[in-house]
Write an enzyme that holds these catalytic residues in place. Structure first.
Site, mmCIF file in Angstrom:
data_model
loop_
_atom_site.group_PDB
_atom_site.id
_atom_site.type_symbol
_atom_site.label_atom_id
_atom_site.label_comp_id
_atom_site.label_asym_id
_atom_site.label_seq_id
_atom_site.Cartn_x
_atom_site.Cartn_y
_atom_site.Cartn_z
ATOM 1 N N ASP A 277 0.840 -1.192 0.000
ATOM 2 C CA ASP A 277 0.000 0.000 0.000
ATOM 3 C C ASP A 277 0.877 1.244 0.000
ATOM 4 O O ASP A 277 2.085 1.157 0.214
ATOM 5 C CB ASP A 277 -1.039 -0.010 1.129
ATOM 6 C CG ASP A 277 -0.442 0.062 2.520
ATOM 7 O OD1 ASP A 277 -1.188 0.367 3.448
ATOM 8 O OD2 ASP A 277 0.763 -0.195 2.690
ATOM 9 N N TYR B 288 2.879 4.804 0.760
ATOM 10 C CA TYR B 288 3.519 5.399 1.935
ATOM 11 C C TYR B 288 2.481 6.255 2.666
ATOM 12 O O TYR B 288 1.659 6.920 2.034
ATOM 13 C CB TYR B 288 4.688 6.284 1.510
ATOM 14 C CG TYR B 288 5.801 5.542 0.809
ATOM 15 C CD1 TYR B 288 6.577 4.606 1.489
ATOM 16 C CD2 TYR B 288 6.091 5.790 -0.532
ATOM 17 C CE1 TYR B 288 7.611 3.936 0.852
ATOM 18 C CE2 TYR B 288 7.126 5.123 -1.186
ATOM 19 C CZ TYR B 288 7.878 4.200 -0.489
ATOM 20 O OH TYR B 288 8.895 3.532 -1.119
ATOM 21 N N PHE C 263 6.603 2.381 -4.537
ATOM 22 C CA PHE C 263 8.005 2.591 -4.159
ATOM 23 C C PHE C 263 8.532 3.999 -4.432
ATOM 24 O O PHE C 263 9.617 4.360 -3.994
ATOM 25 C CB PHE C 263 8.946 1.560 -4.821
ATOM 26 C CG PHE C 263 8.693 0.156 -4.374
ATOM 27 C CD1 PHE C 263 9.138 -0.280 -3.138
ATOM 28 C CD2 PHE C 263 7.967 -0.723 -5.162
ATOM 29 C CE1 PHE C 263 8.885 -1.572 -2.696
ATOM 30 C CE2 PHE C 263 7.703 -2.024 -4.733
ATOM 31 C CZ PHE C 263 8.166 -2.444 -3.495
ATOM 32 N N HIS D 234 12.040 -8.975 -0.401
ATOM 33 C CA HIS D 234 11.673 -7.563 -0.518
ATOM 34 C C HIS D 234 12.912 -6.684 -0.295
ATOM 35 O O HIS D 234 13.803 -7.054 0.468
ATOM 36 C CB HIS D 234 10.607 -7.256 0.551
ATOM 37 C CG HIS D 234 9.876 -5.985 0.325
ATOM 38 N ND1 HIS D 234 10.365 -4.768 0.747
ATOM 39 C CD2 HIS D 234 8.676 -5.729 -0.267
ATOM 40 C CE1 HIS D 234 9.506 -3.819 0.420
ATOM 41 N NE2 HIS D 234 8.474 -4.364 -0.199
#
Length: 218
Positions: A59, A61, A72, A180
Site C-alpha cells: 500500500d 507510503y 516505491f 523484498h
C-alpha cells in the site's frame, strides 16, 4: 486496448460502490494518501499497451509528501524511503548508475507499471485501507495484463507479491522473485539479484527496447 477498456471490464464484473462510498467519506473526514488526483497515476503514466514490466508494492507510503500513486516512488522533495535506497543500491551494483531523485516517474514512462495492490491509505496507518476492495481491483489488473499482453516481466518482491504469481501466465511472461528490498529482508537475496539487467536481457531477447533504469539523474 486502453486502461479505460480494462477498467470497464473490471467494473462490469465487480461492484465497487461500497469502496467508493468508503473512500468518499475517508477523503472528506481524514487525511488520505495519495491525493485523489494521483490515485491512478500508475495507469496515467504507463498506458496499457506500453506495459513491459510490472513491479508490485503493497500500500502507499503513509507520511506527508510521499505517496503520489506509484509503488516505491515518493515525491521529489521527500526523504528516500529505506526500500527505495536499497533498490538504488542494487541498481548501482547491477548497472553501475547512481540515481539521485526519489521519484520513479521516468520508469513509469518507460513502461514499468509501479502497482500497489492497495491504492490508498490513511495518514500514519499502514494497511488502513486493506480489504476495502482494492485487492479485487488490482488482482483483476494483474490478470488483464497477463491475459492480454505478452512478454511482460513481473517483479515480485516478498511473500505478499509472490502470492500473485497464481494470476500470471508464466508460459508467456517472465517472473523475477526475490526477497523484498526492505532493510529487514534485502540481505536475504534481494541484493545480488541483478533484477534490472535480468529484465533488460529478457526484453531484448523478445525484440523489445530495454528499460532505461538510469534516467532521472541530476
Amino acid at each position: 486496448m486502453e486502461w479505460s477498456d480494462v477498467f470497464h471490464e473490471i467494473t462490469t464484473k465487480h461492484d465497487f460502490s461500497a469502496m467508493h462510498d468508503f473512500l468518499e467519506k475517508e477523503y472528506t473526514t481524514e487525511i488520505i494518501y495519495p491525493d485523489r488526483d494521483n490515485i491512478y497515476q500508475a495507469f496515467d503514466l504507463t498506458p496499457f499497451e506500453h506495459v513491459k514490466v510490472v513491479i508490485l508494492g503493497q500500500d502507499p507510503y503513509h507520511g506527508p509528501n510521499q505517496a503520489h500513486g506509484l509503488a516505491f516512488s515518493v515525491q521529489p522533495d521527500a526523504k528516500f524511503p529505506p526500500s527505495l535506497k536499497n533498490m538504488y543500491k542494487e541498481l548501482e551494483d547491477d548497472l553501475g548508475c547512481k540515481r539521485t531523485t526519489p521519484h520513479l516517474q521516468d520508469w513509469a514512462q518507460e513502461g514499468v507499471l509501479l502497482l500497489n495492490t492497495v491504492l490508498t491509505v490513511r495518514q500514519g496507518e499502514a494497511h488502513s485501507h486493506k480489504n476495502i476492495g482494492w485487492e479485487t481491483f488490482t488482482d483483476e489488473v494483474i490478470t488483464a495484463v497477463s491475459k492480454k499482453l505478452s512478454n511482460v516481466v513481473f517483479i515480485l518482491w516478498g511473500k505478499p507479491a509472490q502470492q500473485k504469481i497464481k494470476l500470471i501466465d508464466t508460459a508467456k511472461h517472465h517472473v523475477i522473485q526475490s526477497p523484498h528490498p526492505s532493510p529487514l529482508s534485502a540481505y536475504r537475496g534481494f541484493f545480488g539479484s541483478k533484477l534490472y539487467s535480468q529484465t533488460n536481457m529478457y526484453l531484448q531477447e523478445k525484440g523489445m527496447t530495454p528499460i532505461n533504469w538510469c534516467e532521472g539523474e541530476e
